[in-house]
Scaffold this motif. Sequence first.
Motif, PDB file in Angstrom:
ATOM      1  N   GLY A  42      96.078 -63.754-132.570  1.00  0.00           N
ATOM      2  CA  GLY A  42      95.641 -62.937-133.897  1.00  0.00           C
ATOM      3  C   GLY A  42      96.554 -61.553-133.976  1.00  0.00           C
ATOM      4  N   ILE A  43      97.473 -61.374-132.839  1.00  0.00           N
ATOM      5  CA  ILE A  43      98.531 -60.215-132.887  1.00  0.00           C
ATOM      6  C   ILE A  43      99.783 -60.899-133.399  1.00  0.00           C
ATOM      7  CG2 ILE A  43      99.667 -58.547-131.599  1.00  0.00           C
ATOM      8  CD1 ILE A  43      96.972 -58.300-129.929  1.00  0.00           C
ATOM      9  N   GLU A  52     102.374 -68.296-124.358  1.00  0.00           N
ATOM     10  CA  GLU A  52     103.569 -67.629-123.646  1.00  0.00           C
ATOM     11  C   GLU A  52     103.318 -66.061-123.210  1.00  0.00           C
ATOM     12  OE1 GLU A  52     108.166 -66.678-124.444  1.00  0.00           O
ATOM     13  OE2 GLU A  52     107.363 -68.644-125.054  1.00  0.00           O
ATOM     14  N   ILE A  53     102.653 -65.430-124.201  1.00  0.00           N
ATOM     15  CA  ILE A  53     102.189 -64.216-123.946  1.00  0.00           C
ATOM     16  C   ILE A  53     101.156 -63.978-122.605  1.00  0.00           C
ATOM     17  CG2 ILE A  53     100.812 -62.014-124.630  1.00  0.00           C
ATOM     18  CD1 ILE A  53     102.061 -62.840-127.348  1.00  0.00           C
ATOM     19  N   VAL A  54     100.178 -65.060-122.794  1.00  0.00           N
ATOM     20  CA  VAL A  54      98.858 -64.857-121.578  1.00  0.00           C
ATOM     21  C   VAL A  54      99.620 -65.459-120.460  1.00  0.00           C
ATOM     22  CG1 VAL A  54      96.826 -65.901-121.340  1.00  0.00           C
ATOM     23  CG2 VAL A  54      97.298 -65.291-123.336  1.00  0.00           C
ATOM     24  N   GLN A  55     100.387 -66.434-120.503  1.00  0.00           N
ATOM     25  CA  GLN A  55     101.089 -67.044-119.306  1.00  0.00           C
ATOM     26  C   GLN A  55     101.904 -65.790-118.484  1.00  0.00           C
ATOM     27  OE1 GLN A  55     102.935 -70.599-120.316  1.00  0.00           O
ATOM     28  NE2 GLN A  55     100.857 -71.653-120.718  1.00  0.00           N
ATOM     29  N   GLU A  56     102.865 -65.121-119.378  1.00  0.00           N
ATOM     30  CA  GLU A  56     103.478 -64.103-118.809  1.00  0.00           C
ATOM     31  C   GLU A  56     102.660 -63.104-118.275  1.00  0.00           C
ATOM     32  OE1 GLU A  56     105.806 -62.498-121.966  1.00  0.00           O
ATOM     33  OE2 GLU A  56     106.906 -64.191-122.054  1.00  0.00           O
ATOM     34  N   VAL A  57     101.464 -62.617-118.910  1.00  0.00           N
ATOM     35  CA  VAL A  57     100.526 -61.682-118.277  1.00  0.00           C
ATOM     36  C   VAL A  57     100.057 -62.271-116.881  1.00  0.00           C
ATOM     37  CG1 VAL A  57      98.034 -60.783-118.505  1.00  0.00           C
ATOM     38  CG2 VAL A  57      99.937 -60.600-120.266  1.00  0.00           C
ATOM     39  N   PHE A  58      99.411 -63.357-116.787  1.00  0.00           N
ATOM     40  CA  PHE A  58      99.193 -64.061-115.617  1.00  0.00           C
ATOM     41  C   PHE A  58     100.083 -64.001-114.413  1.00  0.00           C
ATOM     42  CE2 PHE A  58      95.327 -65.533-117.695  1.00  0.00           C
ATOM     43  CZ  PHE A  58      94.317 -65.056-117.076  1.00  0.00           C
ATOM     44  N   PHE A  59     101.270 -64.452-114.900  1.00  0.00           N
ATOM     45  CA  PHE A  59     102.422 -64.397-113.865  1.00  0.00           C
ATOM     46  C   PHE A  59     102.591 -63.011-113.296  1.00  0.00           C
ATOM     47  CE2 PHE A  59     107.124 -64.241-113.199  1.00  0.00           C
ATOM     48  CZ  PHE A  59     107.284 -65.069-112.218  1.00  0.00           C
ATOM     49  N   HIS A  60     102.689 -62.148-114.185  1.00  0.00           N
ATOM     50  CA  HIS A  60     102.878 -60.772-113.802  1.00  0.00           C
ATOM     51  C   HIS A  60     101.629 -60.288-112.726  1.00  0.00           C
ATOM     52  CE1 HIS A  60     104.174 -56.316-113.807  1.00  0.00           C
ATOM     53  NE2 HIS A  60     102.625 -56.284-114.218  1.00  0.00           N
ATOM     54  N   ILE A  61     100.465 -60.798-113.107  1.00  0.00           N
ATOM     55  CA  ILE A  61      99.538 -60.302-112.177  1.00  0.00           C
ATOM     56  C   ILE A  61      99.604 -60.974-110.756  1.00  0.00           C
ATOM     57  CG2 ILE A  61      96.751 -61.019-111.800  1.00  0.00           C
ATOM     58  CD1 ILE A  61      96.415 -60.523-114.973  1.00  0.00           C
ATOM     59  N   VAL A  74      88.293 -56.271-115.119  1.00  0.00           N
ATOM     60  CA  VAL A  74      89.311 -57.167-115.307  1.00  0.00           C
ATOM     61  C   VAL A  74      89.590 -57.660-116.677  1.00  0.00           C
ATOM     62  CG1 VAL A  74      89.730 -59.682-114.712  1.00  0.00           C
ATOM     63  CG2 VAL A  74      88.941 -58.106-112.772  1.00  0.00           C
ATOM     64  N   SER A  75      88.284 -57.768-117.427  1.00  0.00           N
ATOM     65  CA  SER A  75      88.547 -58.309-118.872  1.00  0.00           C
ATOM     66  C   SER A  75      89.171 -57.127-119.584  1.00  0.00           C
ATOM     67  CB  SER A  75      87.205 -58.471-119.388  1.00  0.00           C
ATOM     68  OG  SER A  75      86.455 -57.483-119.263  1.00  0.00           O
ATOM     69  N   GLY A  76      89.026 -55.981-119.411  1.00  0.00           N
ATOM     70  CA  GLY A  76      89.489 -54.678-120.087  1.00  0.00           C
ATOM     71  C   GLY A  76      91.180 -54.833-119.665  1.00  0.00           C
ATOM     72  N   TYR A  77      91.555 -54.902-118.330  1.00  0.00           N
ATOM     73  CA  TYR A  77      92.942 -54.844-117.934  1.00  0.00           C
ATOM     74  C   TYR A  77      93.495 -56.069-118.651  1.00  0.00           C
ATOM     75  CZ  TYR A  77      97.091 -55.771-115.179  1.00  0.00           C
ATOM     76  OH  TYR A  77      98.242 -55.921-114.856  1.00  0.00           O
ATOM     77  N   LEU A  78      93.013 -57.414-118.722  1.00  0.00           N
ATOM     78  CA  LEU A  78      93.670 -58.688-119.137  1.00  0.00           C
ATOM     79  C   LEU A  78      93.989 -58.261-120.465  1.00  0.00           C
ATOM     80  CD1 LEU A  78      91.655 -61.435-117.185  1.00  0.00           C
ATOM     81  CD2 LEU A  78      94.217 -60.750-117.251  1.00  0.00           C
ATOM     82  N   PHE A  79      92.646 -57.866-121.387  1.00  0.00           N
ATOM     83  CA  PHE A  79      92.960 -57.845-122.854  1.00  0.00           C
ATOM     84  C   PHE A  79      94.137 -56.640-123.109  1.00  0.00           C
ATOM     85  CE2 PHE A  79      89.265 -60.559-122.750  1.00  0.00           C
ATOM     86  CZ  PHE A  79      89.518 -61.339-123.982  1.00  0.00           C
ATOM     87  N   THR A  80      93.943 -55.701-122.442  1.00  0.00           N
ATOM     88  CA  THR A  80      94.984 -54.547-122.697  1.00  0.00           C
ATOM     89  C   THR A  80      96.433 -54.989-122.600  1.00  0.00           C
ATOM     90  OG1 THR A  80      93.401 -52.982-122.327  1.00  0.00           O
ATOM     91  CG2 THR A  80      95.821 -52.225-122.188  1.00  0.00           C
ATOM     92  N   ALA A  81      96.722 -55.769-121.386  1.00  0.00           N
ATOM     93  CA  ALA A  81      97.857 -56.368-121.114  1.00  0.00           C
ATOM     94  C   ALA A  81      98.344 -57.200-122.177  1.00  0.00           C
ATOM     95  CB  ALA A  81      97.956 -56.906-119.750  1.00  0.00           C
ATOM     96  N   ASN A  84      99.328 -55.279-125.356  1.00  0.00           N
ATOM     97  CA  ASN A  84     100.485 -54.597-125.149  1.00  0.00           C
ATOM     98  C   ASN A  84     101.680 -55.620-125.210  1.00  0.00           C
ATOM     99  OD1 ASN A  84      99.182 -52.364-125.025  1.00  0.00           O
ATOM    100  ND2 ASN A  84      99.338 -52.047-122.853  1.00  0.00           N
ATOM    101  N   ARG A  85     101.650 -56.450-124.630  1.00  0.00           N
ATOM    102  CA  ARG A  85     102.861 -57.458-124.519  1.00  0.00           C
ATOM    103  C   ARG A  85     102.983 -58.277-125.906  1.00  0.00           C
ATOM    104  NH1 ARG A  85     105.556 -59.778-119.907  1.00  0.00           N
ATOM    105  NH2 ARG A  85     104.059 -58.515-118.882  1.00  0.00           N
ATOM    106  N   ALA A  86     101.794 -58.617-126.570  1.00  0.00           N
ATOM    107  CA  ALA A  86     102.146 -59.042-127.893  1.00  0.00           C
ATOM    108  C   ALA A  86     102.683 -57.960-128.646  1.00  0.00           C
ATOM    109  CB  ALA A  86     100.654 -59.729-128.313  1.00  0.00           C
ATOM    110  N   TYR A  87     102.364 -56.945-128.789  1.00  0.00           N
ATOM    111  CA  TYR A  87     102.709 -55.827-129.617  1.00  0.00           C
ATOM    112  C   TYR A  87     104.407 -55.690-129.299  1.00  0.00           C
ATOM    113  CZ  TYR A  87      98.552 -54.680-131.766  1.00  0.00           C
ATOM    114  OH  TYR A  87      97.240 -54.460-132.568  1.00  0.00           O
ATOM    115  N   ASN A  88     104.829 -55.678-128.154  1.00  0.00           N
ATOM    116  CA  ASN A  88     106.107 -55.576-127.506  1.00  0.00           C
ATOM    117  C   ASN A  88     106.872 -56.553-128.146  1.00  0.00           C
ATOM    118  OD1 ASN A  88     105.532 -53.059-126.506  1.00  0.00           O
ATOM    119  ND2 ASN A  88     105.374 -54.009-124.473  1.00  0.00           N
TER     120      ASN A  88
END
Length: 142
Positions: A42-43, A52-61, A74-81, A84-88
């Motif tokens: 959606g972003i 790709e964005i979600v995979q990058e976040v999980f890789f970072h985690i 956890v859900s707050g952290y994941l959705f925020t991450a 932020n990554r999508a906007y970047n």
Amino acid sequence: MTLALVVPLDTDVISRIRAGDEMAFRQLFDRYYRSLCVYAGGIDRTEGAAEEIVQEVFFHIWLHRAKLNPLQSVSGYLFTAVRNRAYNRTARRHSEQAYRSRLLAEHLDAPRAESSADEEVRTAEIAAAVDRAIATPPPRWR
């Protein structure tokens, strides 16, 4: 009146991930992956970007699992991450497109006495060089 400490449901999973438990990580991934992809899509509506964005976040985690806070949402952290990554990524893509456009405009505005065939080859070479430069991000972006 007694105040109760609200502990997120994922506290045990995060504690196990911190200890290097790959099954717990897989459990977290399976629980949130689909909804995070929908959110990221959606972003950033670029094809394939959401996954790709979600995979990058999980890789970072996983790379920084020792720093995870089991008491954090956890859900707050994941959705925020993911947000932020999508906007970047979107901002970076817009910057790259503006940079590419500016370089091509400067190139096309420069006076030349070359034939149109030479000009087309030169323009294609410059566009390819710009694409290569943009595709290789500086180390701090990696």
